[in-house]
Design an enzyme around this catalytic site. Structure first.
Site, PDB file in Angstrom:
ATOM      1  N   THR A   1      42.233  36.632  31.778  1.00 54.65           N
ATOM      2  CA  THR A   1      43.327  37.537  32.154  1.00 54.65           C
ATOM      3  C   THR A   1      43.708  37.245  33.603  1.00 54.65           C
ATOM      4  O   THR A   1      42.988  36.520  34.304  1.00 54.65           O
ATOM      5  CB  THR A   1      42.898  39.025  32.082  1.00 54.65           C
ATOM      6  OG1 THR A   1      42.041  39.297  33.199  1.00 54.65           O
ATOM      7  CG2 THR A   1      42.194  39.373  30.788  1.00 54.65           C
TER       8      THR A   1
ATOM      9  N   TYR B   1      31.983  46.331  42.563  1.00 52.82           N
ATOM     10  CA  TYR B   1      32.446  46.226  41.173  1.00 52.82           C
ATOM     11  C   TYR B   1      31.308  46.538  40.198  1.00 52.82           C
ATOM     12  O   TYR B   1      31.473  47.317  39.251  1.00 52.82           O
ATOM     13  CB  TYR B   1      32.999  44.820  40.934  1.00 52.82           C
ATOM     14  CG  TYR B   1      33.630  44.626  39.578  1.00 52.82           C
ATOM     15  CD1 TYR B   1      34.922  45.089  39.330  1.00 52.82           C
ATOM     16  CD2 TYR B   1      32.952  43.996  38.542  1.00 52.82           C
ATOM     17  CE1 TYR B   1      35.522  44.915  38.083  1.00 52.82           C
ATOM     18  CE2 TYR B   1      33.526  43.822  37.298  1.00 52.82           C
ATOM     19  CZ  TYR B   1      34.820  44.280  37.069  1.00 52.82           C
ATOM     20  OH  TYR B   1      35.396  44.117  35.838  1.00 52.82           O
TER      21      TYR B   1
ATOM     22  N   LYS C   1      31.090  49.675  37.485  1.00 54.35           N
ATOM     23  CA  LYS C   1      30.982  49.493  36.030  1.00 54.35           C
ATOM     24  C   LYS C   1      29.664  50.069  35.501  1.00 54.35           C
ATOM     25  O   LYS C   1      29.605  50.612  34.399  1.00 54.35           O
ATOM     26  CB  LYS C   1      31.132  48.008  35.675  1.00 54.35           C
ATOM     27  CG  LYS C   1      32.524  47.445  35.963  1.00 54.35           C
ATOM     28  CD  LYS C   1      33.612  48.165  35.170  1.00 54.35           C
ATOM     29  CE  LYS C   1      34.982  47.529  35.363  1.00 54.35           C
ATOM     30  NZ  LYS C   1      36.029  48.169  34.551  1.00 54.35           N
TER      31      LYS C   1
ATOM     32  N   ASP D   1      50.261  52.431  34.171  1.00 53.79           N
ATOM     33  CA  ASP D   1      49.884  51.339  35.074  1.00 53.79           C
ATOM     34  C   ASP D   1      50.617  51.573  36.386  1.00 53.79           C
ATOM     35  O   ASP D   1      51.666  52.220  36.414  1.00 53.79           O
ATOM     36  CB  ASP D   1      50.279  49.976  34.503  1.00 53.79           C
ATOM     37  CG  ASP D   1      49.431  48.836  35.082  1.00 53.79           C
ATOM     38  OD1 ASP D   1      48.560  48.309  34.372  1.00 53.79           O
ATOM     39  OD2 ASP D   1      49.648  48.482  36.268  1.00 53.79           O
TER      40      ASP D   1
ATOM     41  N   ASP E   1      49.546  55.587  39.538  1.00 55.72           N
ATOM     42  CA  ASP E   1      48.217  55.134  39.924  1.00 55.72           C
ATOM     43  C   ASP E   1      47.195  56.061  39.254  1.00 55.72           C
ATOM     44  O   ASP E   1      47.288  57.281  39.418  1.00 55.72           O
ATOM     45  CB  ASP E   1      48.111  55.222  41.461  1.00 55.72           C
ATOM     46  CG  ASP E   1      46.851  54.555  41.985  1.00 55.72           C
ATOM     47  OD1 ASP E   1      45.772  54.760  41.392  1.00 55.72           O
ATOM     48  OD2 ASP E   1      46.953  53.830  42.983  1.00 55.72           O
ATOM     49  N   VAL E   2      46.250  55.487  38.521  1.00 50.40           N
ATOM     50  CA  VAL E   2      45.279  56.343  37.819  1.00 50.40           C
ATOM     51  C   VAL E   2      44.448  57.186  38.782  1.00 50.40           C
ATOM     52  O   VAL E   2      43.897  58.210  38.386  1.00 50.40           O
ATOM     53  CB  VAL E   2      44.302  55.555  36.920  1.00 50.40           C
ATOM     54  CG1 VAL E   2      44.931  55.136  35.625  1.00 50.40           C
ATOM     55  CG2 VAL E   2      43.673  54.395  37.644  1.00 50.40           C
TER      56      VAL E   2
ATOM     57  N   SER F   1      48.972  44.707  31.757  1.00 52.06           N
ATOM     58  CA  SER F   1      48.427  43.352  31.869  1.00 52.06           C
ATOM     59  C   SER F   1      47.149  43.209  31.056  1.00 52.06           C
ATOM     60  O   SER F   1      46.518  44.214  30.682  1.00 52.06           O
ATOM     61  CB  SER F   1      48.138  43.074  33.355  1.00 52.06           C
ATOM     62  OG  SER F   1      47.565  41.798  33.539  1.00 52.06           O
ATOM     63  N   GLY F   2      46.780  41.982  30.783  1.00 55.33           N
ATOM     64  CA  GLY F   2      45.458  41.638  30.274  1.00 55.33           C
ATOM     65  C   GLY F   2      44.964  42.486  29.110  1.00 55.33           C
ATOM     66  O   GLY F   2      45.648  42.643  28.089  1.00 55.33           O
ATOM     67  N   ILE F   3      43.773  43.022  29.279  1.00 57.63           N
ATOM     68  CA  ILE F   3      43.103  43.743  28.191  1.00 57.63           C
ATOM     69  C   ILE F   3      43.864  45.012  27.806  1.00 57.63           C
ATOM     70  O   ILE F   3      44.047  45.299  26.614  1.00 57.63           O
ATOM     71  CB  ILE F   3      41.647  44.066  28.609  1.00 57.63           C
ATOM     72  CG1 ILE F   3      40.845  42.757  28.722  1.00 57.63           C
ATOM     73  CG2 ILE F   3      40.989  45.034  27.620  1.00 57.63           C
ATOM     74  CD1 ILE F   3      39.486  42.900  29.404  1.00 57.63           C
TER      75      ILE F   3
HETATM   76  P1  NAI Z   1      44.331  42.709  34.765  1.00 58.87           P
HETATM   77  O1  NAI Z   1      44.345  42.562  36.240  1.00 58.87           O
HETATM   78  O2  NAI Z   1      45.051  41.732  33.906  1.00 58.87           O
HETATM   79  O3  NAI Z   1      44.789  44.188  34.353  1.00 58.87           O
HETATM   80  C1  NAI Z   1      44.404  45.325  35.055  1.00 58.87           C
HETATM   81  C2  NAI Z   1      45.580  46.296  35.057  1.00 58.87           C
HETATM   82  O4  NAI Z   1      45.151  47.501  35.657  1.00 58.87           O
HETATM   83  C3  NAI Z   1      46.768  45.769  35.876  1.00 58.87           C
HETATM   84  O5  NAI Z   1      47.967  45.863  35.146  1.00 58.87           O
HETATM   85  C4  NAI Z   1      46.790  46.680  37.095  1.00 58.87           C
HETATM   86  O6  NAI Z   1      48.085  46.902  37.631  1.00 58.87           O
HETATM   87  C5  NAI Z   1      46.183  47.953  36.516  1.00 58.87           C
HETATM   88  N1  NAI Z   1      45.632  48.797  37.553  1.00 58.87           N
HETATM   89  C6  NAI Z   1      44.720  48.462  38.489  1.00 58.87           C
HETATM   90  N2  NAI Z   1      44.490  49.512  39.283  1.00 58.87           N
HETATM   91  C7  NAI Z   1      45.267  50.533  38.848  1.00 58.87           C
HETATM   92  C8  NAI Z   1      45.467  51.862  39.276  1.00 58.87           C
HETATM   93  N3  NAI Z   1      44.828  52.356  40.340  1.00 58.87           N
HETATM   94  N4  NAI Z   1      46.334  52.635  38.590  1.00 58.87           N
HETATM   95  C9  NAI Z   1      47.009  52.146  37.538  1.00 58.87           C
HETATM   96  N5  NAI Z   1      46.857  50.873  37.095  1.00 58.87           N
HETATM   97  C10 NAI Z   1      45.993  50.081  37.738  1.00 58.87           C
HETATM   98  O7  NAI Z   1      42.776  42.663  34.407  1.00 58.87           O
HETATM   99  P2  NAI Z   1      42.012  42.782  33.011  1.00 58.87           P
HETATM  100  O8  NAI Z   1      41.059  41.659  32.987  1.00 58.87           O
HETATM  101  O9  NAI Z   1      42.910  43.019  31.882  1.00 58.87           O
HETATM  102  O10 NAI Z   1      41.154  44.101  33.303  1.00 58.87           O
HETATM  103  C11 NAI Z   1      41.166  45.241  32.439  1.00 58.87           C
HETATM  104  C12 NAI Z   1      39.799  45.890  32.521  1.00 58.87           C
HETATM  105  O11 NAI Z   1      38.829  44.994  32.014  1.00 58.87           O
HETATM  106  C13 NAI Z   1      39.364  46.229  33.954  1.00 58.87           C
HETATM  107  O12 NAI Z   1      38.741  47.493  33.944  1.00 58.87           O
HETATM  108  C14 NAI Z   1      38.362  45.139  34.270  1.00 58.87           C
HETATM  109  O13 NAI Z   1      37.429  45.565  35.239  1.00 58.87           O
HETATM  110  C15 NAI Z   1      37.743  44.920  32.911  1.00 58.87           C
HETATM  111  N6  NAI Z   1      37.046  43.657  32.744  1.00 58.87           N
HETATM  112  C16 NAI Z   1      37.709  42.464  32.830  1.00 58.87           C
HETATM  113  C17 NAI Z   1      37.013  41.280  32.646  1.00 58.87           C
HETATM  114  C18 NAI Z   1      37.665  39.942  32.740  1.00 58.87           C
HETATM  115  O14 NAI Z   1      36.955  38.930  32.711  1.00 58.87           O
HETATM  116  N7  NAI Z   1      38.981  39.839  32.812  1.00 58.87           N
HETATM  117  C19 NAI Z   1      35.577  41.274  32.354  1.00 58.87           C
HETATM  118  C20 NAI Z   1      34.991  42.589  32.277  1.00 58.87           C
HETATM  119  C21 NAI Z   1      35.715  43.731  32.462  1.00 58.87           C
END
Ligand code: NAI
Length: 248
Positions: free
Chosen positions: A180, A145, A149, A36, A58-59, A15-17
């Protein structure tokens, strides 16, 4: 310069980033290993890419690094590790602090150290952690959170120093407001559609570029830090925040 035939591991790749990073590295010719805990979305992302294997796990599980070592085989090398998996746990969850620190901080550090032998075998090994602007500036309800970070930024610097003799460069990006699924509210809107965001950040310009960023814009920064062209940036945290951190 294309990073031909490098092997890159991306966590949070469903997902996302993380997914945007995986797509960008694949487009540059990298072979991808994707992790993931969302198995079905992970297999969709892997299916889009030319050369990708999905490890649905799970990481924070103790054997995440073992699974990667098994996938890459004895003597395997890992060129790039991107720790993007992350969560926001509701603060009323009794275990919010422990779970958030475990997934956002401890798992990333454990995976990195567990894969150092594979990174050492690569020609230009690079680690990129996905931190956050919340490491330095707080919002209400974000103690766990923000602490996770902040710890990840500190761990990035410490690992950069520790792994420099091995030629392993370790950096982080600190995204700001990125559109995201993590930014989605219970009512289905993103937080960027709320009145307060529109007013404070856009109309009043607290966010200088006056729009949330995209996962692809974060992926551009990650891919530079992960590239062989990055030869002298290590221990850095690169803000990808539309100027949020620069504004008064
Ligand atoms: P997202 O929710 O779209 O993606 C996060 C992904 O991590 C998901 O696919 C989820 O299943 C996976 N995930 C979560 N916990 C997990 C685990 N224990 N084991 C395996 N996979 C796991 O969110 P996004 O926004 O793409 O987040 C990616 C990173 O960017 C995160 O570290 C988040 O904290 C960081 N971030 C995001 C921001 C935002 O505004 N969206 C801003 C700053 C940082």
């Amino acid at each position: 310069m294309l990073a031909a035939n490098r092997t890159a591991l991306v966590t949070g790749a469903a997902s996302g980033i993380g997914a945007a990073v995986a797509r960008r590295l694949a487009a540059a010719g990298d072979r991808l290993v994707l992790i993931d805990r969302d198995a079905s979305r992970l297999s969709e992302v892997a299916g889009e890419l030319a050369d990708a294997v999905a490890l649905p796990l799970d990481v924070s599980s103790a054997d995440a690094a073992t699974a990667v070592r098994e996938e890459l085989g004895a003597g395997g090398a890992l060129d790039v590790l991107v720790n993007a998996a992350g969560v926001v746990v509701e603060p009323d969850d009794d275990h919010a602090l422990a779970r958030t620190l475990e997934i956002n901080l401890a798992a990333a550090v454990r995976l990195t150290t567990g894969l150092v032998p594979l990174l050492r075998r690569a020609a230009t090994p690079r680690v990129v952690n996905v931190g956050s602007v919340q490491a330095d500036r707080a919002a209400t309800g974000s103690v766990a959170y923000a602490a996770s970070k902040g710890g990840l930024h500190a761990a990035t610097r410490a690992l950069a120093v520790e792994l420099a003799p091995d030629g392993i460069l370790v950096n982080a990006v600190a995204p700001g407001f990125i559109d995201t699924p993590m930014a989605r509210l219970a009512d289905g809107r993103t937080e960027y559609e709320t009145d307060w965001f529109q007013s404070v950040y856009l109309e009043h310009g607290r966010l200088p570029l006056r729009r949330p960023g995209t996962p692809e814009e974060v992926a551009v920064a990650v891919s530079f830090l992960a590239s062989p062209e990055n030869t002298y940036v290590t221990g850095a945290v690169l803000a990808v925040d539309g100027g949020l951190g620069a504004a008064l």
